[in-house]
Each structure stands twice: as structure tokens, then as C-alpha cells.
Write an enzyme that holds these catalytic residues in place. Structure first.
Site, short mmCIF file in Angstrom:
data_model
loop_
_atom_site.label_atom_id
_atom_site.label_comp_id
_atom_site.label_asym_id
_atom_site.label_seq_id
_atom_site.Cartn_x
_atom_site.Cartn_y
_atom_site.Cartn_z
N LYS A 22 45.33 36.33 51.31
CA LYS A 22 44.03 36.87 50.89
C LYS A 22 43.97 37.04 49.39
O LYS A 22 43.02 36.63 48.74
CB LYS A 22 43.81 38.23 51.57
CG LYS A 22 42.66 39.03 50.98
CD LYS A 22 42.46 40.35 51.67
CE LYS A 22 43.28 41.49 51.16
NZ LYS A 22 42.82 42.07 49.87
N ASP A 303 51.36 47.37 48.96
CA ASP A 303 50.60 47.03 50.18
C ASP A 303 51.48 47.07 51.43
O ASP A 303 50.96 47.10 52.55
CB ASP A 303 49.96 45.64 50.04
CG ASP A 303 48.75 45.67 49.11
OD1 ASP A 303 48.34 46.78 48.70
OD2 ASP A 303 48.23 44.59 48.78
C1 UD1 Z 1 45.72 43.92 43.66
C2 UD1 Z 1 45.69 43.57 45.12
C3 UD1 Z 1 46.04 44.78 45.96
C4 UD1 Z 1 47.37 45.36 45.51
C5 UD1 Z 1 47.36 45.62 44.01
C6 UD1 Z 1 48.71 46.06 43.47
C7 UD1 Z 1 44.02 41.85 45.19
C8 UD1 Z 1 42.67 41.41 45.64
N1 UD1 Z 1 44.37 43.10 45.46
O1 UD1 Z 1 44.71 44.92 43.45
O2 UD1 Z 1 46.12 44.36 47.32
O3 UD1 Z 1 47.58 46.58 46.17
O4 UD1 Z 1 47.00 44.41 43.31
O5 UD1 Z 1 49.69 45.11 43.72
O6 UD1 Z 1 44.76 41.06 44.63
N2 UD1 Z 1 44.37 50.07 37.11
C9 UD1 Z 1 43.78 50.74 36.07
N3 UD1 Z 1 42.88 50.07 35.29
C10 UD1 Z 1 42.55 48.77 35.50
C11 UD1 Z 1 43.16 48.08 36.57
C12 UD1 Z 1 44.06 48.76 37.37
O7 UD1 Z 1 44.04 51.92 35.87
O8 UD1 Z 1 41.73 48.22 34.76
C13 UD1 Z 1 45.32 50.80 37.98
C14 UD1 Z 1 44.74 50.97 39.38
O9 UD1 Z 1 43.98 52.16 39.44
C15 UD1 Z 1 45.99 51.06 40.21
C16 UD1 Z 1 46.98 50.14 39.49
O10 UD1 Z 1 46.47 49.99 38.17
O11 UD1 Z 1 46.50 52.36 40.20
C17 UD1 Z 1 47.16 48.78 40.16
O12 UD1 Z 1 45.99 48.06 40.08
P1 UD1 Z 1 45.94 46.46 40.02
O13 UD1 Z 1 47.32 45.92 39.81
O14 UD1 Z 1 44.89 46.09 39.07
O15 UD1 Z 1 45.50 46.12 41.49
P2 UD1 Z 1 44.25 45.28 41.97
O16 UD1 Z 1 44.15 44.04 41.17
O17 UD1 Z 1 43.08 46.14 42.11
#
Ligand code: UD1
Length: 415
Positions: A22, A303
Site C-alpha cells: 500500500k 506499523d
Molecule cells: C508513512 C506511512 C505510515 C507509517 C509512517 C512511519 C504511508 C502512506 N504511510 O506515514 O504507514 O506509519 O510512514 O513509518 O507511507 N511528522 C511531522 N511533520 C511532518 C511529517 C511527519 O511532525 O511534516 C511526524 C509525524 O507526526 C509522525 C512522524 O513524523 O509522528 C512520522 O511521520 P512520517 O514518517 O511522515 O509518516 P507518514 O509519511 O505520514
């Protein structure tokens, strides 16, 4: 309301074929916005989240044709720069359209995302990266508007290797002028799969020493790409084997992507055999306890934290799991406690004292992975459980009930 009825306490035995990932399929679909040529993506799982991204892309003007596991995305006329609120609110990954739209059109207007309710999940790192590439960002209410005549390459240092921010910046930088370096970039297999796709589309991206180096190009072209197998689905079914004392083989996987999970499961006493693209897990006695933390790749994936905690609730002794990626990712443990698990949560740390047996419950899937954890607990528990709010599970697991039934799980989808 549709729900699963699960009669537990029986071992799972057999082989499951793993679907496409996914989290690789979603950005791959978004990458099609970077070109007018056709992009064909194979091994795309039939999931709600994939449907949401395809609807987002087609609402932006792309022509999307789905044929089983193959999705072809072609030019359907002009691309629009404004994403509809409904889709982005449903799923955070839709926010990834922001960078590609501004890179192609010089303007993008995208609502702030929704998605799993597992913490703050802000998008500041996405916006930090796009600002560094020269986009002017304005936020009004629940909407972000980006304007940039041209994106320009830049050196961007991420304070945290966010998966989404890395993907957002890498896609945008492909069409920027000059070179972009994303320091402290995420390099999850799904991110590297997107990099491979972008390179197949004519991009020039290299991962070196923790950084992604992206050389911008005036245009990208179409291609055909097969997404990698879903390591989260594979990990979930391996844990299902362990929690039920079963003998399950997951087929069509990349064992390297699951390295840390496999080493944790063997430390817990599970027997693991790897053959060409398949992993077999058998469990003899009750699992041993372990202490672990979630971390960016190659650390233990957040995850798989909920399924692992479900398994640890049946271990012989005390385990601890610290959640370092998302805040509030332990709320589902309240349901495990109703099932007889002994879990205490303090901030980002859960201490799990293993019990002999879990018992059945009636519960709701709170999000994709917590939902999967409750299904696994129910498969191990004595008695008949029901789990509703299956839309969450459908977001991330293709045909979960059929797959589990094919290996002897007593699970029915009703309603
Ligand atoms: C992706 C995955 C998700 C997985 C996560 C971490 C997809 C569609 N989803 O989510 O299944 O659990 O990676 O491996 O690929 N954060 C910030 N600011 C930002 C971006 C992120 O503070 O601009 C924080 C988030 O709140 C969170 C952490 O960073 O606490 C991880 O986020 P991120 O690695 O960006 O995860 P996603 O891309 O949302």
C-alpha cells in the site's frame, strides 16, 4: 454494520501470497502527476486507500484505468491545481499531490490531511521542504496554497526522516532547476521503490550516506513499474502464525525488508525458514518476552507495533515496547486489556506482562494496524469475537478474511 466474527484458539496453517505494498502504491500513483505520458503500475493492491488516491488523481484530471492489479494513469486533458477536500481529509497520503502539482503547474491548493488518528502527524516538514524549493506557502483555514514560478534545487535537512516529507520533496525536486539534497532522508523500502519509479520516469535520484540527491529535469516521461510486496501485510501474517502457534508461510516477499521483525520473532523463540521469496514461521512453546522500540527504517516499524504487542500479551514474562514515531499509538491496548491482556501504558512506553490465554471480545477497529492487532488477538483468544469498523482494515489489508480463512482461520465477514 459489517463486522468480522472470529472464533479463535486454533493454529493457522498454510501459505498466504502477499499483495503489493500500500505505502509504495500510493506515492507511485501520485508520481503519475509529474508527466503527461502514461504511467502503468503493476501489483497494486485492491484497498480502500488505493481507491482514495486513484479518485484524487482522477479528480485532478488524470485518466485512470484499473484492470485487476494493474493501474494505468494517462493524461485526461488539463490537470487542475486544486485538490478536493473530501479525498485529502480521508487519507493523509493524498497530501502528496501538493508538490507534484506546484512543480507542474506553478500553483497548488490542497486541504490539510486526515487519515489515521494516531498522533499529531503535522505536515510542517513537507512545507519546510517545498518552501526551500522556492514555493510560497500560505495557509488559510484548512487549506494550503503553494505558488512557485519554478522550483529551484536546494539543500534540505530534515530534523526527522519523515517518509511522506521525503517522498513529497523528492517528487517535486525531480522537476526543479538544479540539484536538491535531502539530508536525513527516509529510506524505507517504499521510499526507495518510489525513487526507482522516478528514475524509470527519467529522474536522476541517488541515495548516498543518508541523503537523497536529486538532479532536476525539465520533464519526466511515462513508464511501467511493479510495486514491492507489502512488508506490513507479510509481518502481520507472520505474527498471526506466532500468536496462534501456527505454521504459516508468506510467499512473494522480500525477506530483507523484514529483517528486524524476523530477528525479534526468532529471539522470541519462533522458528523461521527463508527460501526464495518466502518466509515460514512456526512456533513451539509460548513466546519469550522482548524489549523493543519503534524507529525509522531499518528500525522496527511502527506499523507492526500493534500486532507485535498483541503477540507479546501471550508471552511468558514481561516485555516492553516504546513507540518513538507516533504519539497515542497505544489506545487499542484498552481492548486487549478487555480480552485479558496485562498491559500498562505510560506515555510512549507499554509494559506487557504475558498471560496464558486471551478471551473473546466485541470491538471496533480504531485504525488500520490496531484493527489488524485486534484480529490477531481474536484469532488467538478463546471464544467468539466480533470486530466492526472494517473500513479501517480494508484501507490496508487486501481480502483479509479470505486470506486468513485460506490458512484455517475461523473468520467470517458478516453484515
Ligand atoms: C508513512 C506511512 C505510515 C507509517 C509512517 C512511519 C504511508 C502512506 N504511510 O506515514 O504507514 O506509519 O510512514 O513509518 O507511507 N511528522 C511531522 N511533520 C511532518 C511529517 C511527519 O511532525 O511534516 C511526524 C509525524 O507526526 C509522525 C512522524 O513524523 O509522528 C512520522 O511521520 P512520517 O514518517 O511522515 O509518516 P507518514 O509519511 O505520514
Amino acid at each position: 454494520m459489517e463486522h468480522f466474527v472470529i472464533r479463535g484458539d486454533r493454529p493457522l496453517l498454510g501459505t498466504i501470497t502477499i499483495s503489493g505494498a500500500k505505502n509504495a502504491a500510493l506515492p507511485a500513483c501520485v508520481a503519475s502527476l509529474l508527466t503527461d505520458d502514461e504511467v502503468t503500475i503493476d501489483h497494486v493492491p485492491r484497498l480502500r486507500d488505493v481507491q482514495t488516491i486513484l479518485s484524487t488523481i482522477s479528480s485532478l484530471g488524470k485518466l485512470v484505468v484499473r484492470d485487476g492489479e494493474r493501474v494505468s494513469i494517462a493524461c485526461g486533458g488539463e490537470i487542475h491545481s486544486e485538490a478536493q477536500a473530501g479525498f485529502v481529509e480521508q487519507m493523509r497520503a493524498s497530501f502528496l499531490v501538493l508538490g507534484p502539482l506546484v512543480a507542474r503547474l506553478g500553483r497548488a491548493l490542497v486541504p490539510l490531511p486526515g487519515g489515521c488518528k494516531i498522533g499529531a502527524r503535522s505536515v510542517d516538514l513537507h512545507l519546510h521542504g517545498l518552501r526551500a524549493l522556492g514555493a510560497r506557502v500560505t495557509e488559510k483555514g484548512n487549506t494550503v496554497t503553494l505558488v512557485a514560478k519554478h522550483l529551484r534545487g536546494a539543500r534540505i535537512s530534515l530534523p526527522f526522516p519523515s517518509v511522506g516529507a521525503t517522498e513529497q520533496i523528492a517528487m517535486s525536486a525531480c522537476l526543479a532547476k538544479g540539484e536538491t539534497v535531502i539530508e536525513n532522508a527516509a529510506w524505507e523500502p517504499e521510499v526507495m521503490d518510489l525513487v526507482a519509479l522516478l528514475n524509470d520516469m527519467g529522474g536522476e535520484i541517488e541515495y548516498r550516506d543518508g541523503s537523497l540527491h536529486v538532479r532536476g529535469r525539465p520533464t519526466l516521461h511515462g513508464t511501467r513499474h511493479a510495486v514491492i510486496p507489502d512488508r506490513m501485510e507479510a509481518g502481520t501474517y507472520l505474527i498471526a502464525s506466532a500468536i496462534t502457534g501456527g505454521d504459516v508461510t508468506v510467499r512473494g516477499v522480500v525477506p530483507e525488508h523484514l529483517r528486524l521483525l524476523l530477528s525479534i520473532l526468532s529471539e522470541m523463540g519462533c522458528k523461521i525458514e527463508e527460501t526464495d521469496g518466502a518466509i515460514r514461521l512456526t512456533r513451539g512453546s509460548r513466546p519469550h518476552p522482548i524489549d523493543t522500540i519503534t524507529a525509522p527504517y531499518p528500525g522496527f516499524p511502527t506499523d507492526l507495533q500493534p500486532p507485535l504487542v498483541a503477540l507479546l500479551s501471550l508471552a511468558q514474562g514481561k516485555s516492553s515496547v516504546e513507540e518513538r514515531i507516533f504519539e497515542h499509538r497505544f489506545t487499542y491496548t484498552a481492548t486487549l486489556r478487555q480480552m485479558g491482556a496485562r498491559i500498562t501504558v505510560s506515555g510512549r512506553r507499554a509494559v506487557i506482562t504475558g498471560v496464558d490465554k486471551l478471551h473473546a471480545t466485541a470491538a471496533s477497529a480504531p485504525d488500520i494496524r490496531a484493527g489488524a492487532a485486534l484480529v490477531l488477538a481474536a484469532l488467538a483468544a478463546q471464544g467468539e469475537s466480533t470486530i466492526d469498523n472494517l473500513e479501517q482494515i480494508d484501507r490496508g489489508y487486501e481480502h483479509m478474511a479470505q486470506k486468513l480463512r485460506s490458512i484455517g482461520g475461523d473468520i467470517e465477514r458478516v453484515g
